[in-house]
Motif scaffolding. Structure first.
Motif, mmCIF file in Angstrom:
data_model
loop_
_atom_site.group_PDB
_atom_site.id
_atom_site.type_symbol
_atom_site.label_atom_id
_atom_site.label_comp_id
_atom_site.label_asym_id
_atom_site.label_seq_id
_atom_site.Cartn_x
_atom_site.Cartn_y
_atom_site.Cartn_z
ATOM 1 N N SER A 156 33.260 41.152 39.377
ATOM 2 C CA SER A 156 34.732 42.001 39.716
ATOM 3 C C SER A 156 35.689 41.088 39.660
ATOM 4 C CB SER A 156 34.357 42.471 41.616
ATOM 5 O OG SER A 156 32.731 43.179 41.022
ATOM 6 N N ALA A 157 36.060 42.123 39.261
ATOM 7 C CA ALA A 157 38.781 41.850 39.090
ATOM 8 C C ALA A 157 38.395 40.931 40.385
ATOM 9 C CB ALA A 157 39.115 42.857 38.844
ATOM 10 N N MET A 158 39.004 40.087 40.535
ATOM 11 C CA MET A 158 39.746 39.011 41.534
ATOM 12 C C MET A 158 40.764 38.042 40.471
ATOM 13 S SD MET A 158 35.970 38.147 43.940
ATOM 14 C CE MET A 158 35.381 37.585 42.944
ATOM 15 N N SER A 159 41.832 38.326 40.400
ATOM 16 C CA SER A 159 42.805 37.524 40.456
ATOM 17 C C SER A 159 42.276 35.969 40.378
ATOM 18 C CB SER A 159 44.469 37.622 40.887
ATOM 19 O OG SER A 159 43.985 39.682 41.054
ATOM 20 N N ALA A 162 44.406 34.522 43.417
ATOM 21 C CA ALA A 162 43.803 35.419 44.683
ATOM 22 C C ALA A 162 42.286 33.984 45.328
ATOM 23 C CB ALA A 162 43.424 36.336 44.794
ATOM 24 N N LEU A 163 42.001 33.145 43.721
ATOM 25 C CA LEU A 163 40.991 32.551 44.420
ATOM 26 C C LEU A 163 42.034 30.825 43.359
ATOM 27 C CD1 LEU A 163 38.513 33.787 42.146
ATOM 28 C CD2 LEU A 163 38.387 34.603 44.322
ATOM 29 N N GLY A 185 40.782 39.909 36.628
ATOM 30 C CA GLY A 185 42.064 40.542 37.906
ATOM 31 C C GLY A 185 43.239 41.146 36.918
ATOM 32 N N GLU A 186 44.197 41.096 37.806
ATOM 33 C CA GLU A 186 45.342 41.479 37.749
ATOM 34 C C GLU A 186 46.866 39.719 37.285
ATOM 35 O OE1 GLU A 186 47.102 44.195 40.387
ATOM 36 O OE2 GLU A 186 45.305 44.900 40.451
ATOM 37 N N GLU A 203 41.922 42.486 32.740
ATOM 38 C CA GLU A 203 42.972 43.165 33.552
ATOM 39 C C GLU A 203 44.587 43.115 33.158
ATOM 40 O OE1 GLU A 203 40.493 44.608 36.920
ATOM 41 O OE2 GLU A 203 43.039 44.557 37.388
HETATM 42 C C1 LIG Z 1 39.746 37.361 46.637
HETATM 43 C C2 LIG Z 1 40.051 39.382 46.020
HETATM 44 C C3 LIG Z 1 40.786 39.347 44.790
HETATM 45 C C4 LIG Z 1 41.069 40.407 43.662
HETATM 46 N N1 LIG Z 1 42.301 40.644 42.632
HETATM 47 C C5 LIG Z 1 41.684 42.432 42.227
HETATM 48 C C6 LIG Z 1 42.820 42.539 41.054
HETATM 49 O O1 LIG Z 1 43.427 41.654 40.954
HETATM 50 N N2 LIG Z 1 42.053 43.825 40.760
HETATM 51 C C7 LIG Z 1 41.313 44.714 41.136
HETATM 52 O O2 LIG Z 1 41.284 45.745 40.260
HETATM 53 N N3 LIG Z 1 40.646 43.991 42.063
HETATM 54 C C8 LIG Z 1 40.722 43.048 42.823
HETATM 55 N N4 LIG Z 1 39.585 43.058 43.452
HETATM 56 C C9 LIG Z 1 38.706 44.036 43.954
HETATM 57 C C10 LIG Z 1 37.637 43.565 43.418
HETATM 58 O O3 LIG Z 1 37.490 43.527 42.133
HETATM 59 C C11 LIG Z 1 36.115 44.969 43.276
HETATM 60 O O4 LIG Z 1 36.863 46.117 43.641
HETATM 61 C C12 LIG Z 1 36.093 44.176 45.147
HETATM 62 O O5 LIG Z 1 35.456 43.245 46.027
HETATM 63 C C13 LIG Z 1 35.076 45.666 45.814
HETATM 64 O O6 LIG Z 1 33.938 45.235 44.816
HETATM 65 P P1 LIG Z 1 32.531 44.470 45.743
HETATM 66 O O7 LIG Z 1 31.579 46.269 46.305
HETATM 67 O O8 LIG Z 1 31.916 44.416 43.879
HETATM 68 O O9 LIG Z 1 32.625 43.038 46.234
HETATM 69 C C14 LIG Z 1 39.613 41.759 44.636
HETATM 70 C C15 LIG Z 1 38.551 41.580 45.010
HETATM 71 C C16 LIG Z 1 39.086 40.100 45.905
HETATM 72 C C17 LIG Z 1 37.512 39.824 47.443
#
Ligand SMILES: Cc1cc2nc3c(=O)[nH]c(=O)nc-3n(C[C@H](O)[C@H](O)[C@H](O)COP(=O)(O)O)c2cc1C
Length: 232
Positions: A156-159, A162-163, A185-186, A203
Motif C-alpha cells: 500500500s501507498a505509504m509516503s 511518513a516512514l 505514496g504521495e 503515486e
Molecule cells: C504511514 C502511512 C502513510 C500513508 N501514506 C499514504 C500516501 O502517501 N498516499 C496514499 O494514497 N495512501 C497513504 N496511506 C494509506 C495506505 O496506502 C492504505 O490505503 C491504508 O493503510 C489502508 O490500507 P490497508 O488496509 O492495506 O492497510 C498511508 C498509510 C500509512 C499507514
C-alpha cells in the motif's frame, strides 16, 4: 424544602455539639454526621449537577455506583464472549499462552455456531493444488508499449515522509524478493526506493513531489524523466 434541610442540618450540628460536650462518647457519631452535613451543604450549593442540588448526599451514591459500573459489569455481568475488540475468551488465550498454561478446551467450542452470520472454514473434501505463482493481472493491452503484469498483492501507498529511509528500503527489497509492486505514496520516488530495484507504482499527489518546478507547479519534463525508468 432546601431551607428545611439546611435548618435541620444546622440544628443537628448544634445538638451533636451539645451531646459531645455532655459526653465524649458522642464524638464519632457527631463527626460522621458533620461530614454528611458538609457533603449535603456542598451538594446543595454547587451549580454543576442538578441531581446533587435536588437530592443532596443521596445523589452521590448514584454517581459512586456509576463510577464502578465498568468493574461490576466486567467482573460479574459480562459473558466470556462479550466485549470488543477482544472478549474475555480471547484475552484468556493470550494469558494462557504467555504463561505456558494449557490453552486448549476439550469437548467443543463455547461459541454459538448456529447463530445467524456465524462464519467458519471447512476442510475441502476435494482439495486442489495451490497455485505456485500468486495471481497477476495484465495492465496495458496489445497497443501498450510497456504492459505490466501486476501482482494482486502489493505494498500500500505509504509516503517516504511518513516512514523512514530504512522502512522504504525494506519495503522495496520485499517487493523485489516477492515480485510485487511497491506504491510510493504521495511523498515522491526517493533514492531509497531505487536501491533494491523493486517494482514501483509512483503515486502523485497535489505536492507533485519529485516532479515539480521550483515554484511548486507540475513539471512534465521531470515527470517524463522519472516515469520512464524501468522500475516504475
Ligand atoms: C504511514 C502511512 C502513510 C500513508 N501514506 C499514504 C500516501 O502517501 N498516499 C496514499 O494514497 N495512501 C497513504 N496511506 C494509506 C495506505 O496506502 C492504505 O490505503 C491504508 O493503510 C489502508 O490500507 P490497508 O488496509 O492495506 O492497510 C498511508 C498509510 C500509512 C499507514
Amino acid at each position: 424544602m432546601r431551607f428545611i434541610a439546611l435548618g435541620a442540618s444546622l440544628a443537628g450540628m448544634v445538638l451533636f455539639t451539645a451531646l459531645v460536650a455532655w459526653s465524649g462518647a458522642f464524638i464519632f457519631p457527631a463527626l460522621f454526621c458533620a461530614v454528611l452535613s458538609a457533603v449535603g451543604v456542598w451538594d446543595w450549593l454547587q451549580p454543576r449537577h442538578s441531581l446533587r442540588r435536588n437530592y443532596p448526599i443521596l445523589a452521590n451514591i448514584r454517581f459512586g455506583l456509576e463510577k464502578i459500573r465498568p468493574e461490576i459489569r466486567q467482573y460479574f455481568l459480562e459473558s466470556d464472549l462479550d466485549g470488543a475488540p477482544f472478549n474475555r475468551l480471547k484475552r484468556a488465550v493470550v494469558y494462557q499462552r504467555a504463561k505456558g498454561a494449557l490453552d486448549k478446551r476439550p469437548f467443543g467450542t463455547q461459541l454459538d455456531v448456529y447463530a445467524m452470520g456465524f462464519e467458519w472454514l471447512n476442510h475441502s473434501i476435494a482439495p486442489k493444488l495451490p497455485a505456485h505463482e500468486p495471481a497477476r493481472i495484465m495492465i496495458g493491452g496489445p497497443d501498450c508499449p510497456r504492459p505490466y503484469s501486476a501482482s494482486v498483492y502489493n505494498i500500500s501507498a505509504m509516503s517516504f515522509g511518513a516512514l523512514s529511509a530504512n522502512a522504504i528500503r525494506s519495503l522495496n527489497k520485499g517487493a523485489k524478493m516477492g515480485n510485487f509492486a511497491h506504491d510510493t505514496g504521495e511523498g515522491g520516488f526517493s533514492a531509497y526506493h531505487k536501491e533494491h530495484g523493486g517494482d514501483i507504482i509512483w503515486e502523485l499527489g497535489s505536492g507533485y513531489f519529485g516532479c515539480r518546478n521550483a515554484d511548486g507547479t507540475f513539471s512534465p519534463e521531470r515527470f517524463a524523466d522519472e516515469a520512464a525508468a524501468d522500475q516504475v
